[in-house]
Design a protein around this motif. Sequence first.
Motif, mmCIF file in Angstrom:
data_model
loop_
_atom_site.group_PDB
_atom_site.id
_atom_site.type_symbol
_atom_site.label_atom_id
_atom_site.label_comp_id
_atom_site.label_asym_id
_atom_site.label_seq_id
_atom_site.Cartn_x
_atom_site.Cartn_y
_atom_site.Cartn_z
ATOM 1 N N GLU A 1 -109.180 -18.528 -7.533
ATOM 2 C CA GLU A 1 -109.324 -19.576 -8.557
ATOM 3 C C GLU A 1 -108.225 -20.619 -8.412
ATOM 4 O OE1 GLU A 1 -110.429 -19.788 -13.264
ATOM 5 O OE2 GLU A 1 -109.007 -18.249 -12.624
ATOM 6 N N GLY A 2 -106.983 -20.158 -8.168
ATOM 7 C CA GLY A 2 -105.868 -21.091 -8.029
ATOM 8 C C GLY A 2 -106.008 -21.983 -6.811
ATOM 9 N N LEU A 3 -106.451 -21.425 -5.693
ATOM 10 C CA LEU A 3 -106.605 -22.212 -4.477
ATOM 11 C C LEU A 3 -107.821 -23.134 -4.550
ATOM 12 C CD1 LEU A 3 -105.807 -19.456 -1.811
ATOM 13 C CD2 LEU A 3 -104.298 -21.302 -2.596
ATOM 14 N N TYR A 4 -108.875 -22.680 -5.222
ATOM 15 C CA TYR A 4 -110.092 -23.477 -5.331
ATOM 16 C C TYR A 4 -109.839 -24.821 -6.009
ATOM 17 C CZ TYR A 4 -114.647 -24.974 -7.089
ATOM 18 O OH TYR A 4 -115.759 -25.716 -7.408
ATOM 19 N N VAL A 5 -109.003 -24.824 -7.032
ATOM 20 C CA VAL A 5 -108.786 -26.062 -7.786
ATOM 21 C C VAL A 5 -107.750 -26.968 -7.127
ATOM 22 C CG1 VAL A 5 -109.437 -24.963 -9.959
ATOM 23 C CG2 VAL A 5 -107.021 -24.988 -9.278
ATOM 24 N N HIS A 6 -107.106 -26.494 -6.049
ATOM 25 C CA HIS A 6 -106.111 -27.346 -5.386
ATOM 26 C C HIS A 6 -106.839 -28.453 -4.615
ATOM 27 C CE1 HIS A 6 -102.817 -28.672 -2.874
ATOM 28 N NE2 HIS A 6 -101.976 -27.932 -3.595
ATOM 29 N N PRO A 7 -106.481 -29.719 -4.846
ATOM 30 C CA PRO A 7 -107.239 -30.837 -4.244
ATOM 31 C C PRO A 7 -107.108 -30.959 -2.735
ATOM 32 C CG PRO A 7 -105.272 -31.639 -5.370
ATOM 33 C CD PRO A 7 -105.387 -30.191 -5.722
ATOM 34 N N LYS A 8 -106.114 -30.316 -2.135
ATOM 35 C CA LYS A 8 -105.888 -30.465 -0.696
ATOM 36 C C LYS A 8 -106.237 -29.198 0.087
ATOM 37 C CE LYS A 8 -104.347 -34.698 -0.872
ATOM 38 N NZ LYS A 8 -105.125 -35.801 -0.257
ATOM 39 N N ILE A 9 -107.001 -28.281 -0.528
ATOM 40 C CA ILE A 9 -107.337 -27.027 0.147
ATOM 41 C C ILE A 9 -108.844 -26.861 0.242
ATOM 42 C CG2 ILE A 9 -107.316 -24.500 -0.077
ATOM 43 C CD1 ILE A 9 -104.487 -24.691 -1.132
#
Length: 403
Positions: free
Chosen positions: A106-114
């Motif tokens: 969930e944390g990585l999904y919402v990161h705009p550069k990942i």
Amino acid sequence: MKEIVRHNYLNTLSVLKDQNLIKVATGVRRCGKSTLMKQFQDVLRNENPDVSVLAINLDMPEFRFLGEQNWKKIYDYILENIKKNQTNYVFIDEVQNLPEFEKLLEGLYVHPKIDLYVTGSNAFLLSSELATLLTGRAFEINVLPFSFADYLEFTEKKTNPDRAFAEYVQTGGFPEAVLLSAKGNNFANEYLQTVFKNIYENDISKRYRIYAEESYQEVVHFLIDSVGSAISARNISKILTANKKKIDHKTTSKYINTLVEAYLFYKVNRYDIKGKQHLATQEKYYMVDLGFRNALLGKEQISDTGHLLENVIFLELKRRNHQVWIGKTDRLEVDFVARNQEGYTQYIQVSQTVQNPSTLARELAPFDKIHNHNEKILITMDYETGTHNGVKQINAIDWLLNL
């Protein structure tokens, strides 16, 4: 180890690249998920030499150590190692090994550069507990061991496909098992026994409470010996209990579910063709790889060849991204109702041979009960092809190789 390019899976990953989705490659351990992801990383680098790729394998000791502390350690590691001003393609292998991995995703999904890619060897990864979190956010790519076409390319045994197919049914499609089989089937069998043990220890017994390992193995062996046959947990428990191996049907059902969750078996439900509704009884189970049959049961593949061919055809339908059911029409059965991604439906019967007129009549009988215009196919190992009142008869090897 020699590699072959899994074009179908790579094409899917290429289509999904940069889409706002978590790309999830699922499937049984050792089937080639990690190799697929490495191949896709090579695709990315070939497209752009300056691409930012970060790969983490949670089976590796250094990352397992971080993950055992908590998911935030892996999350912080990733953020520290990505580039700030461009898209970063982040790959995480065997993510189910990480406690609370859903928080990491969930944390990585919402990161705009990942742009996030993960693999997992247990269906818990996309279970109902995670459905709310991942609905609309994840795209599953179910990876299987080698197809027969993959096997021919990998072994370079294209000159005699009939003999190669017999070997494929015995050895299966796990890449390492195929390599070892060249040195003797005993090496391939020992490897597959180790793979099964690893799956049991890492993806089953750690997650589920197995009350009696001996009873569990009995259920495993029963399912392996019954591929392509309609069964139920209640019937299995009755048969095992009658053989002085007492087990209740609720425990049997639980054990079967763990095997499906670990991608060792695929459950196929029935579909009433006339009533156009799904049925909840007398489902069938197909093995992820027939190599396990010989390795775990020590049975000659000459027995039950029709059902083994059926298993191969089912797996190929899965590879071709078809939805698959067992068809019911009146009291007769169609081996497969297969619907492709465009919604096109086929009815498929599978038989080792139909050279005996009575066998041919039996295999064609269910088709006579279906009065729509969807394609009807009879797949056999016979060299004869042609049509029977609109039913196409196709050689299995030609069908598998799309000839």
